[in-house]
Design a protein around this motif. Structure first.
Motif: not given
Length: 470
Positions: A391-413
């Motif tokens: 039904x997809x509800x689990x995917x909708x709950x999990x997907x928002x938690x699969x994020x990675x902040x890029x500030x540090x990586x981009x600032x380091x580059x």
């Protein structure tokens, strides 16, 4: 009685078998084959960029150089133009230089002494004698600076008149002898000396072709941007343009714009191509544009999974009265999409695979998994044994938690790129100056073991000649 007892026993046996079958089915771990790991070709696209070679001509240093080379008696001549005329010219004070655009104006104070023969008739009597006169004059010269087709600095110095500070006069037998024409004749022989000396100092002090040629050759050598990621910078120069001269205070700015293709390459040192010869001079009626280069920052799958596990491990998700708990999680790539592997337990036990498109969210400056969906083999398996998960509800709950902040990586580059600029001496006497201050993400690619974030960095960067030696 026997038949009734047999039926009861048989019914009991069927019930027990059904319970056992349910228990076995519930405890069995689902075995699903995941998508094959694969990667699409990726790389950083070359960036066309302009950056200047800046030569700063300090006219006050040029003034000091000319003053140091020209002292005391500057000119002495006898029998000038076949006349009974002797002249001596001394430096009468410091030469003063002023600049406007590509024109340098000089004020040259001189002391002039002349001795000449003079004849005159009065009352039928011819009188002749030698007379001396001295005066002080301020000459004005103007030098126009240009660059020729072979990248040599050329200057042309011409006289632009003079002012008498102390006009010489001689009186003889009650008659004022006009000395000015005599002095003008002497000056006409001297002015070439001044203009030649100024042009010679300029030519010898600004070996522009040498700077341009060396910079052109040196920039074609690959440069290691980052030891940790084996990131190389390769520059392929295309054209050279001379921008209009500008002045700042007492300084004349000569700007040569390099138009080049900049590539960031990973891995072994790129092969050095056959050198491109220095092109002829071209001019543009503007200053160079901003320097820009494409760079990359890699976020490993392990780092992404570690951050996701911090939010998901041990969490339970309920749908249609069924509950599953996330026990483990990992990430890899298949055909350019991120594959998330989740080990779950509870109402369904086993391993499920879902895929999504890795994207950059510019507002949050995060890497996210967009458009999540179960892999086709996982869908087929779930249709048979755990349709409620579809039904997809689990995917909708999990997907928002699969994020990675890029500030540090981009600032380091960006920091690594700026560190390279600060420490990079193209060759002795010429270094890179400036800063990269603007960064924008241009691409997101899956590479073995990581997600590669491509970014374009812009700033004001120039090659600067440290100091001209006059």
């Amino acid at each position: 009685m026997f038949i009734k007892g047999f039926k009861a026993a048989l019914c009991s046996l069927f019930c027990k078998a059904a319970v056992v079958a349910f228990i076995v089915t519930s405890c069995k771990t689902a075995q699903i084959e995941g998508p094959q790991e694969s990667y699409l070709p990726s790389g950083l696209s070359p960036a066309m960029s302009e950056f200047p070679l800046q030569v700063e001509l300090d006219v006050k240093k040029l003034e000091s150089a000319v003053n140091s080379k020209m002292n005391g008696l500057l000119y002495q001549g006898d029998n000038i133009s076949g006349e009974d005329l002797s002249v001596k010219i001394w430096k009468g004070g410091q030469f003063m230089f002023f600049i406007t655009n590509n024109e340098i104006t000089y004020k040259v104070p001189l002391k002039i002494w002349c001795r000449f023969g003079w004849k005159m008739e009065k009352f039928g009597v011819t009188l002749s004698d030698h007379y001396e006169a001295a005066g002080t004059i301020s000459l004005v010269y103007k030098t126009t600076v240009n660059i020729d087709q072979n990248w040599n600095l050329v200057s042309k110095t011409i006289s632009s008149g003079y002012n008498w500070l102390e006009k010489p006069k001689v009186k003889a037998v009650g008659v004022t002898i006009p000395v000015t024409p005599v002095v003008n004749l002497a000056l006409s022989y001297f002015q070439g000396t001044i203009s030649e000396q100024i042009d010679k100092v300029l030519y010898e002090s600004v070996p522009l072709k040498s700077y341009v040629q060396t910079a052109w050759d040196e920039m074609q050598k690959p440069y290691l941007l980052s030891d940790s990621s084996n990131l190389w910078l390769k520059i392929t120069p295309k054209e050279l343009y001379l921008s209009p001269f500008t002045t700042t205070g007492n300084k004349l700015n000569l700007t040569v714009a390099f138009y080049a293709q900049l590539e960031s390459l990973f891995g072994a040192q790129p092969a050095v191509s056959e050198k491109i010869p220095l092109p002829q001079l071209k001019t543009i009626q503007r200053q160079p544009q901003q320097f820009n280069i494409n760079i990359a920052a890699d976020v490993t799958f392990a780092k992404m999974a570690e951050m996701a596990k911090g939010q998901l491990l041990g969490k339970s998700f309920t749908e249609a009265g069924k509950t599953v708990k996330i026990d483990n999680l990992s990430i890899y790539s298949s055909a350019g999409r991120a594959v998330v592997v989740a080990d779950v337990s509870g109402s369904y036990k086993g391993r499920v695979f879902f895929t999504g498109k890795p994207v950059y969210n510019p507002e949050k400056r995060t890497l996210e998994i967009a458009e999540p969906e179960f892999d086709i083999k996982t869908r087929n398996a779930l249709l048979k044994s755990a349709n409620w998960l579809m039904h997809g509800m689990i995917l909708k709950k999990i997907a928002p938690m699969l994020t990675y902040p890029l500030d540090d990586s981009l600032n380091m580059a960006k920091k690594e790129a700026n560190d390279m600029i600060k420490s990079y001496e193209v060759y002795k006497g010429v270094h890179i100056a400036g800063a990269l201050d603007s960064l924008s993400v241009t691409s997101v690619d899956m590479i073995p073991g990581a997600v590669r974030i491509g970014a374009n960095v812009k700033g004001n960067v120039a090659l600067k000649v440290d100091d001209l030696r006059f």
